[in-house]
Design a protein around this motif. Sequence first.
Motif, PDB file in Angstrom:
ATOM      1  N   GLU A 119      43.688  48.798  33.553  1.00  0.00           N
ATOM      2  CA  GLU A 119      42.616  48.223  34.380  1.00  0.00           C
ATOM      3  C   GLU A 119      41.777  47.216  33.576  1.00  0.00           C
ATOM      4  O   GLU A 119      41.451  46.127  34.055  1.00  0.00           O
ATOM      5  CB  GLU A 119      41.743  49.392  34.888  1.00  0.00           C
ATOM      6  CG  GLU A 119      40.499  49.009  35.641  1.00  0.00           C
ATOM      7  CD  GLU A 119      40.795  48.397  37.011  1.00  0.00           C
ATOM      8  OE1 GLU A 119      41.867  48.679  37.569  1.00  0.00           O
ATOM      9  OE2 GLU A 119      39.946  47.623  37.481  1.00  0.00           O
ATOM     10  N   LEU A 120      41.473  47.599  32.334  1.00  0.00           N
ATOM     11  CA  LEU A 120      40.677  46.695  31.491  1.00  0.00           C
ATOM     12  C   LEU A 120      41.481  45.468  31.089  1.00  0.00           C
ATOM     13  O   LEU A 120      40.941  44.367  30.948  1.00  0.00           O
ATOM     14  CB  LEU A 120      40.191  47.436  30.239  1.00  0.00           C
ATOM     15  CG  LEU A 120      39.231  48.598  30.500  1.00  0.00           C
ATOM     16  CD1 LEU A 120      38.858  49.282  29.191  1.00  0.00           C
ATOM     17  CD2 LEU A 120      37.966  48.104  31.209  1.00  0.00           C
ATOM     18  N   ALA A 121      42.796  45.660  30.926  1.00  0.00           N
ATOM     19  CA  ALA A 121      43.660  44.527  30.550  1.00  0.00           C
ATOM     20  C   ALA A 121      43.643  43.482  31.663  1.00  0.00           C
ATOM     21  O   ALA A 121      43.477  42.288  31.396  1.00  0.00           O
ATOM     22  CB  ALA A 121      45.080  45.009  30.290  1.00  0.00           C
ATOM     23  N   SER A 122      43.778  43.925  32.918  1.00  0.00           N
ATOM     24  CA  SER A 122      43.780  42.970  34.042  1.00  0.00           C
ATOM     25  C   SER A 122      42.479  42.180  34.074  1.00  0.00           C
ATOM     26  O   SER A 122      42.477  40.966  34.256  1.00  0.00           O
ATOM     27  CB  SER A 122      43.933  43.685  35.387  1.00  0.00           C
ATOM     28  OG  SER A 122      44.936  44.647  35.320  1.00  0.00           O
ATOM     29  N   ARG A 123      41.370  42.888  33.895  1.00  0.00           N
ATOM     30  CA  ARG A 123      40.064  42.206  33.944  1.00  0.00           C
ATOM     31  C   ARG A 123      39.939  41.193  32.817  1.00  0.00           C
ATOM     32  O   ARG A 123      39.412  40.104  33.011  1.00  0.00           O
ATOM     33  CB  ARG A 123      38.929  43.220  33.821  1.00  0.00           C
ATOM     34  CG  ARG A 123      38.836  44.101  35.028  1.00  0.00           C
ATOM     35  CD  ARG A 123      37.626  44.977  34.897  1.00  0.00           C
ATOM     36  NE  ARG A 123      37.779  46.154  35.729  1.00  0.00           N
ATOM     37  CZ  ARG A 123      36.782  46.943  36.047  1.00  0.00           C
ATOM     38  NH1 ARG A 123      35.584  46.700  35.579  1.00  0.00           N
ATOM     39  NH2 ARG A 123      36.994  47.999  36.804  1.00  0.00           N
ATOM     40  N   ALA A 124      40.404  41.566  31.619  1.00  0.00           N
ATOM     41  CA  ALA A 124      40.303  40.642  30.481  1.00  0.00           C
ATOM     42  C   ALA A 124      41.199  39.417  30.705  1.00  0.00           C
ATOM     43  O   ALA A 124      40.818  38.295  30.377  1.00  0.00           O
ATOM     44  CB  ALA A 124      40.676  41.352  29.191  1.00  0.00           C
ATOM     45  N   HIS A 125      42.393  39.624  31.307  1.00  0.00           N
ATOM     46  CA  HIS A 125      43.261  38.472  31.612  1.00  0.00           C
ATOM     47  C   HIS A 125      42.539  37.518  32.556  1.00  0.00           C
ATOM     48  O   HIS A 125      42.568  36.305  32.392  1.00  0.00           O
ATOM     49  CB  HIS A 125      44.567  38.927  32.273  1.00  0.00           C
ATOM     50  CG  HIS A 125      45.555  39.516  31.326  1.00  0.00           C
ATOM     51  ND1 HIS A 125      46.025  38.847  30.215  1.00  0.00           N
ATOM     52  CD2 HIS A 125      46.188  40.712  31.318  1.00  0.00           C
ATOM     53  CE1 HIS A 125      46.892  39.609  29.572  1.00  0.00           C
ATOM     54  NE2 HIS A 125      46.998  40.755  30.212  1.00  0.00           N
ATOM     55  N   GLN A 126      41.897  38.108  33.565  1.00  0.00           N
ATOM     56  CA  GLN A 126      41.176  37.318  34.566  1.00  0.00           C
ATOM     57  C   GLN A 126      40.117  36.433  33.903  1.00  0.00           C
ATOM     58  O   GLN A 126      39.922  35.288  34.264  1.00  0.00           O
ATOM     59  CB  GLN A 126      40.509  38.291  35.553  1.00  0.00           C
ATOM     60  CG  GLN A 126      39.964  37.636  36.787  1.00  0.00           C
ATOM     61  CD  GLN A 126      41.036  37.501  37.852  1.00  0.00           C
ATOM     62  OE1 GLN A 126      41.533  38.495  38.338  1.00  0.00           O
ATOM     63  NE2 GLN A 126      41.391  36.290  38.186  1.00  0.00           N
ATOM     64  N   LYS A 127      39.457  37.040  32.907  1.00  0.00           N
ATOM     65  CA  LYS A 127      38.408  36.319  32.198  1.00  0.00           C
ATOM     66  C   LYS A 127      38.995  35.228  31.285  1.00  0.00           C
ATOM     67  O   LYS A 127      38.458  34.135  31.176  1.00  0.00           O
ATOM     68  CB  LYS A 127      37.634  37.346  31.357  1.00  0.00           C
ATOM     69  CG  LYS A 127      36.257  36.913  30.966  1.00  0.00           C
ATOM     70  CD  LYS A 127      35.467  38.109  30.453  1.00  0.00           C
ATOM     71  CE  LYS A 127      35.216  37.951  28.975  1.00  0.00           C
ATOM     72  NZ  LYS A 127      34.609  39.105  28.359  1.00  0.00           N
ATOM     73  N   ASN A 128      40.120  35.556  30.644  1.00  0.00           N
ATOM     74  CA  ASN A 128      40.663  34.670  29.595  1.00  0.00           C
ATOM     75  C   ASN A 128      41.544  33.538  30.100  1.00  0.00           C
ATOM     76  O   ASN A 128      41.691  32.523  29.424  1.00  0.00           O
ATOM     77  CB  ASN A 128      41.531  35.486  28.618  1.00  0.00           C
ATOM     78  CG  ASN A 128      40.726  36.465  27.793  1.00  0.00           C
ATOM     79  OD1 ASN A 128      39.524  36.283  27.642  1.00  0.00           O
ATOM     80  ND2 ASN A 128      41.377  37.483  27.252  1.00  0.00           N
ATOM     81  N   ILE A 129      42.180  33.745  31.248  1.00  0.00           N
ATOM     82  CA  ILE A 129      43.303  32.867  31.595  1.00  0.00           C
ATOM     83  C   ILE A 129      42.944  31.374  31.628  1.00  0.00           C
ATOM     84  O   ILE A 129      43.640  30.554  31.035  1.00  0.00           O
ATOM     85  CB  ILE A 129      44.016  33.343  32.894  1.00  0.00           C
ATOM     86  CG1 ILE A 129      45.306  32.549  33.120  1.00  0.00           C
ATOM     87  CG2 ILE A 129      43.142  33.251  34.135  1.00  0.00           C
ATOM     88  CD1 ILE A 129      46.515  33.204  32.594  1.00  0.00           C
ATOM     89  N   ILE A 130      41.823  31.035  32.289  1.00  0.00           N
ATOM     90  CA  ILE A 130      41.499  29.598  32.401  1.00  0.00           C
ATOM     91  C   ILE A 130      41.134  28.997  31.038  1.00  0.00           C
ATOM     92  O   ILE A 130      41.715  27.986  30.639  1.00  0.00           O
ATOM     93  CB  ILE A 130      40.390  29.356  33.461  1.00  0.00           C
ATOM     94  CG1 ILE A 130      40.863  29.947  34.789  1.00  0.00           C
ATOM     95  CG2 ILE A 130      39.968  27.877  33.515  1.00  0.00           C
ATOM     96  CD1 ILE A 130      41.048  29.041  35.934  1.00  0.00           C
ATOM     97  N   PRO A 131      40.222  29.634  30.269  1.00  0.00           N
ATOM     98  CA  PRO A 131      39.932  29.062  28.940  1.00  0.00           C
ATOM     99  C   PRO A 131      41.174  28.949  28.048  1.00  0.00           C
ATOM    100  O   PRO A 131      41.316  27.966  27.317  1.00  0.00           O
ATOM    101  CB  PRO A 131      38.925  30.053  28.336  1.00  0.00           C
ATOM    102  CG  PRO A 131      38.354  30.808  29.477  1.00  0.00           C
ATOM    103  CD  PRO A 131      39.344  30.780  30.593  1.00  0.00           C
ATOM    104  N   VAL A 132      42.073  29.920  28.131  1.00  0.00           N
ATOM    105  CA  VAL A 132      43.272  29.900  27.284  1.00  0.00           C
ATOM    106  C   VAL A 132      44.177  28.726  27.689  1.00  0.00           C
ATOM    107  O   VAL A 132      44.701  27.998  26.833  1.00  0.00           O
ATOM    108  CB  VAL A 132      44.015  31.269  27.360  1.00  0.00           C
ATOM    109  CG1 VAL A 132      45.433  31.165  26.840  1.00  0.00           C
ATOM    110  CG2 VAL A 132      43.243  32.326  26.579  1.00  0.00           C
TER     111      VAL A 132
END
Length: 337
Positions: A45-58
């Motif tokens: 669950e935390l991984a999905s949220r972190a991906h959501q946060k990171n994807i655009i900046p990455v």
Amino acid sequence: MSNYILGIESSCDDTSAAVISNNEILSNVIASQEVHKFYGGVVPELASRAHQKNIIPVVYKALHDANINKKQIKAIAFTRGPGLLGSLLVGISFAKSFALALDIPLIEVDHIQGHILAHFIKNKEEHYPKFPFLCLIVSGGHTQIAIIKDYFKMEVIGETIDDAAGEAFDKTAKIMGLPYPGGPSIEKYAINANASAYSFAKPRIKNLDFSFSGLKTSFLYFLRDNLKIDKDFIEKNRNDLCASIQNSIVTILMEKLLKASKQTGIKQIAISGGVSANKSLQNELIKAKDKYDLDIFIPKLNFSTDNAAMISIAGYFKYLNKDFTDQKATAYAKKIR
Ligand code: KG4
Ligand code: ZN
């Protein structure tokens, strides 16, 4: 002409984006999620949220580092599976929307195929495997030996019947109270320690399959017995314990890999996946190269653990074949065979 392809990888706990120009990596940005360290393993669950946060900046950083404009991208390659569904869906949804907005093709890539094809990323030596070659795929979820017959054609000739090699590192590290991921933690303590200080149960499987659960249990019981005698046993012997468990895992892997080479007569050997970053495994392969006259392929560190560079090289080969994916594609958690 440059075929710029954007690769996206989000199958587990690393959000990554890369840009490739033909077979040359121009950028490979990896955002590792620190949040899981506290829990001693990946919390989906935390991984999905972190991906959501990171994807655009990455993705922005990958385009910036590659010094290209989004309009120059010819196609978007993404990991479709296997992996954590919630994590994969973040990368897939982003890839779909971006491809739709830019009106360019989408390319699905299998995570394991990506690990294997990382060996075709342009390198200074221009040293690439030729088909057929053997590949030992060792990650947190997979342990396989396969004959790689072509870019997208492989025959699995051995695989784990229980835990993966990376899991063996992660679980034994956790038993010792070491931080996640266990592989790098164990490797760090094992440096300069005595690898034959302790020995643990060896699997007795005759074919090319692997088993790691017995080793983990034997390690657990060994520690339990010794902790009864000395409550500081782990602390006092941490380095030798790490070196010994690493040695056990590497020995199991190398025995089967060399057996596979002997059985198939194939002398080109590659290692792929997170565990292929392990120096002890790499050194054993280098020793075997000289002893058995092998041609070996070890990925660079950033191309061994999860990364989008490997997804973009696989995407490049599919792009050449016009092997595109439609907007209906969704994630798969386990390999479809
Ligand atoms: O390929 P990967 O990054 O993710 C998956 O696809 O699973 O592999 C992760 C696994 C973890 O189990 C981690 O402990 C292991 O690779 N690993 C290592 C090393 N670096 C990562 N194992 C041993 N030695 C290392 N240096
Ligand atoms: Zn992986």
